[in-house]
Design a protein around this motif. Sequence first.
Motif, PDB file in Angstrom:
ATOM      1  N   PHE A 116       0.837  -1.201   0.000  1.00 30.98           N
ATOM      2  CA  PHE A 116       0.000   0.000   0.000  1.00 30.98           C
ATOM      3  C   PHE A 116       0.871   1.249   0.000  1.00 30.98           C
ATOM      4  O   PHE A 116       2.079   1.192   0.244  1.00 30.98           O
ATOM      5  CB  PHE A 116      -0.960   0.013   1.201  1.00 30.98           C
ATOM      6  N   TYR A 117       0.224   2.376  -0.273  1.00 31.24           N
ATOM      7  CA  TYR A 117       0.917   3.670  -0.317  1.00 31.24           C
ATOM      8  C   TYR A 117       0.283   4.604   0.713  1.00 31.24           C
ATOM      9  O   TYR A 117      -0.945   4.632   0.872  1.00 31.24           O
ATOM     10  CB  TYR A 117       0.816   4.292  -1.702  1.00 31.24           C
ATOM     11  N   GLN A 118       1.117   5.359   1.392  1.00 25.97           N
ATOM     12  CA  GLN A 118       0.653   6.368   2.338  1.00 25.97           C
ATOM     13  C   GLN A 118       1.108   7.736   1.868  1.00 25.97           C
ATOM     14  O   GLN A 118       2.314   7.984   1.737  1.00 25.97           O
ATOM     15  CB  GLN A 118       1.218   6.110   3.742  1.00 25.97           C
ATOM     16  N   SER A 119       0.163   8.614   1.622  1.00 25.69           N
ATOM     17  CA  SER A 119       0.520   9.987   1.298  1.00 25.69           C
ATOM     18  C   SER A 119       0.965  10.697   2.579  1.00 25.69           C
ATOM     19  O   SER A 119       0.983  10.112   3.665  1.00 25.69           O
ATOM     20  CB  SER A 119      -0.661  10.706   0.658  1.00 25.69           C
ATOM     21  N   THR A 120       1.301  11.957   2.467  1.00 27.71           N
ATOM     22  CA  THR A 120       1.804  12.701   3.617  1.00 27.71           C
ATOM     23  C   THR A 120       0.737  12.806   4.704  1.00 27.71           C
ATOM     24  O   THR A 120      -0.436  13.035   4.432  1.00 27.71           O
ATOM     25  CB  THR A 120       2.240  14.114   3.191  1.00 27.71           C
ATOM     26  N   GLU A 121       1.170  12.582   5.937  1.00 29.59           N
ATOM     27  CA  GLU A 121       0.317  12.666   7.128  1.00 29.59           C
ATOM     28  C   GLU A 121      -0.938  11.804   6.996  1.00 29.59           C
ATOM     29  O   GLU A 121      -2.017  12.183   7.457  1.00 29.59           O
ATOM     30  CB  GLU A 121      -0.059  14.125   7.408  1.00 29.59           C
ATOM     31  N   ALA A 122      -0.802  10.639   6.384  1.00 33.03           N
ATOM     32  CA  ALA A 122      -1.939   9.738   6.179  1.00 33.03           C
ATOM     33  C   ALA A 122      -1.872   8.576   7.157  1.00 33.03           C
ATOM     34  O   ALA A 122      -0.811   8.235   7.688  1.00 33.03           O
ATOM     35  CB  ALA A 122      -1.961   9.220   4.745  1.00 33.03           C
ATOM     36  N   THR A 123      -3.031   7.954   7.404  1.00 32.45           N
ATOM     37  CA  THR A 123      -3.107   6.759   8.237  1.00 32.45           C
ATOM     38  C   THR A 123      -3.722   5.622   7.424  1.00 32.45           C
ATOM     39  O   THR A 123      -4.534   5.847   6.535  1.00 32.45           O
ATOM     40  CB  THR A 123      -3.952   6.995   9.504  1.00 32.45           C
ATOM     41  N   THR A 124      -3.323   4.407   7.756  1.00 34.89           N
ATOM     42  CA  THR A 124      -3.820   3.218   7.055  1.00 34.89           C
ATOM     43  C   THR A 124      -4.215   2.170   8.083  1.00 34.89           C
ATOM     44  O   THR A 124      -3.467   1.894   9.020  1.00 34.89           O
ATOM     45  CB  THR A 124      -2.736   2.642   6.124  1.00 34.89           C
ATOM     46  N   LYS A 125      -5.408   1.587   7.895  1.00 34.33           N
ATOM     47  CA  LYS A 125      -5.872   0.506   8.760  1.00 34.33           C
ATOM     48  C   LYS A 125      -5.416  -0.835   8.187  1.00 34.33           C
ATOM     49  O   LYS A 125      -5.589  -1.108   7.004  1.00 34.33           O
ATOM     50  CB  LYS A 125      -7.400   0.529   8.868  1.00 34.33           C
ATOM     51  N   LEU A 126      -4.853  -1.669   9.033  1.00 36.07           N
ATOM     52  CA  LEU A 126      -4.419  -3.001   8.651  1.00 36.07           C
ATOM     53  C   LEU A 126      -5.118  -4.021   9.547  1.00 36.07           C
ATOM     54  O   LEU A 126      -5.260  -3.787  10.755  1.00 36.07           O
ATOM     55  CB  LEU A 126      -2.901  -3.139   8.800  1.00 36.07           C
ATOM     56  N   THR A 127      -5.552  -5.136   8.955  1.00 36.27           N
ATOM     57  CA  THR A 127      -6.314  -6.119   9.727  1.00 36.27           C
ATOM     58  C   THR A 127      -5.741  -7.531   9.535  1.00 36.27           C
ATOM     59  O   THR A 127      -6.368  -8.389   8.899  1.00 36.27           O
ATOM     60  CB  THR A 127      -7.800  -6.104   9.324  1.00 36.27           C
ATOM     61  N   PRO A 128      -4.561  -7.790  10.068  1.00 33.29           N
ATOM     62  CA  PRO A 128      -4.017  -9.151   9.961  1.00 33.29           C
ATOM     63  C   PRO A 128      -4.820 -10.137  10.802  1.00 33.29           C
ATOM     64  O   PRO A 128      -5.276  -9.818  11.906  1.00 33.29           O
ATOM     65  CB  PRO A 128      -2.591  -8.995  10.495  1.00 33.29           C
ATOM     66  N   GLY A 129      -4.993 -11.342  10.261  1.00 34.34           N
ATOM     67  CA  GLY A 129      -5.686 -12.397  10.982  1.00 34.34           C
ATOM     68  C   GLY A 129      -4.857 -13.668  10.986  1.00 34.34           C
ATOM     69  O   GLY A 129      -4.225 -14.024   9.982  1.00 34.34           O
ATOM     70  N   PHE A 130      -4.856 -14.364  12.120  1.00 34.24           N
ATOM     71  CA  PHE A 130      -4.065 -15.582  12.277  1.00 34.24           C
ATOM     72  C   PHE A 130      -4.972 -16.706  12.766  1.00 34.24           C
ATOM     73  O   PHE A 130      -5.679 -16.547  13.775  1.00 34.24           O
ATOM     74  CB  PHE A 130      -2.929 -15.356  13.286  1.00 34.24           C
ATOM     75  N   SER A 131      -4.943 -17.820  12.070  1.00 32.28           N
ATOM     76  CA  SER A 131      -5.778 -18.948  12.454  1.00 32.28           C
ATOM     77  C   SER A 131      -5.117 -20.244  11.998  1.00 32.28           C
ATOM     78  O   SER A 131      -4.572 -20.315  10.886  1.00 32.28           O
ATOM     79  CB  SER A 131      -7.171 -18.834  11.835  1.00 32.28           C
ATOM     80  N   GLY A 132      -5.145 -21.255  12.866  1.00 28.69           N
ATOM     81  CA  GLY A 132      -4.574 -22.535  12.467  1.00 28.69           C
ATOM     82  C   GLY A 132      -4.022 -23.291  13.662  1.00 28.69           C
ATOM     83  O   GLY A 132      -4.462 -23.089  14.807  1.00 28.69           O
TER      84      GLY A 132
END
Length: 205
Positions: A116-132
């Motif tokens: 992904f790309y983040q412009s200046t002063e930007a925020t990004t939501k990430l949702t990693p999931g782990f199962s197994g």
Amino acid sequence: MGSASRAVSCLCCPCKCLACGLFSCLCSILISLIVTVGVLALILYLIFRPHMIAATVDSAALTQFSLSPNSLLAYNLNVTMTARNPNKRVGLYYDNVESLALFEGQRFGYAPLDSFYQSTEATTKLTPGFSGQQLIQGDVAAADLRSQQTGGKFNIDVNLNAKLRVKVWAFKVPGPKAKVSCPLSLPAPGSNSAQFQPTDCKVWF
């Protein structure tokens, strides 16, 4: 006397004098380049003033984390993270993004994420999931897991790795590899422990 000796030396071996002159010239050019690059780097730093990226785990749900008699860990963990680019003049590309879940230093979960790309002063939501399921190595780690289960909370690390590219105006240049480490204290499934609290992460380059 010294000048006469150098003159005689040059007459006897003109190649030696030429080599000395070339070496001196190359040294001067190299020093000038180093000084120029240093000045440019200082100017760019003063203009852009790059800041460390920031990351926070906003929420985490551990719905399964149990160990079988043969040390096989069954797990289900979902995490919501916020990554922030605090820079006012620098954009960031995140490539080869991967998230990992660890218990007592042992990786039990892995989840690749989209670039992904983040412009200046930007925020990004990430949702990693782990199962197994994953085998836990060593009696000490297994004993710690059972002890923490009795206590109602698990200490789990969620890490994020990414290769950065930096965008300055229209230019894109390779950046460092970012390593984000998030030590979490998670309520054990079915326990009455206090709910998860948002946690700031540490960022390394």
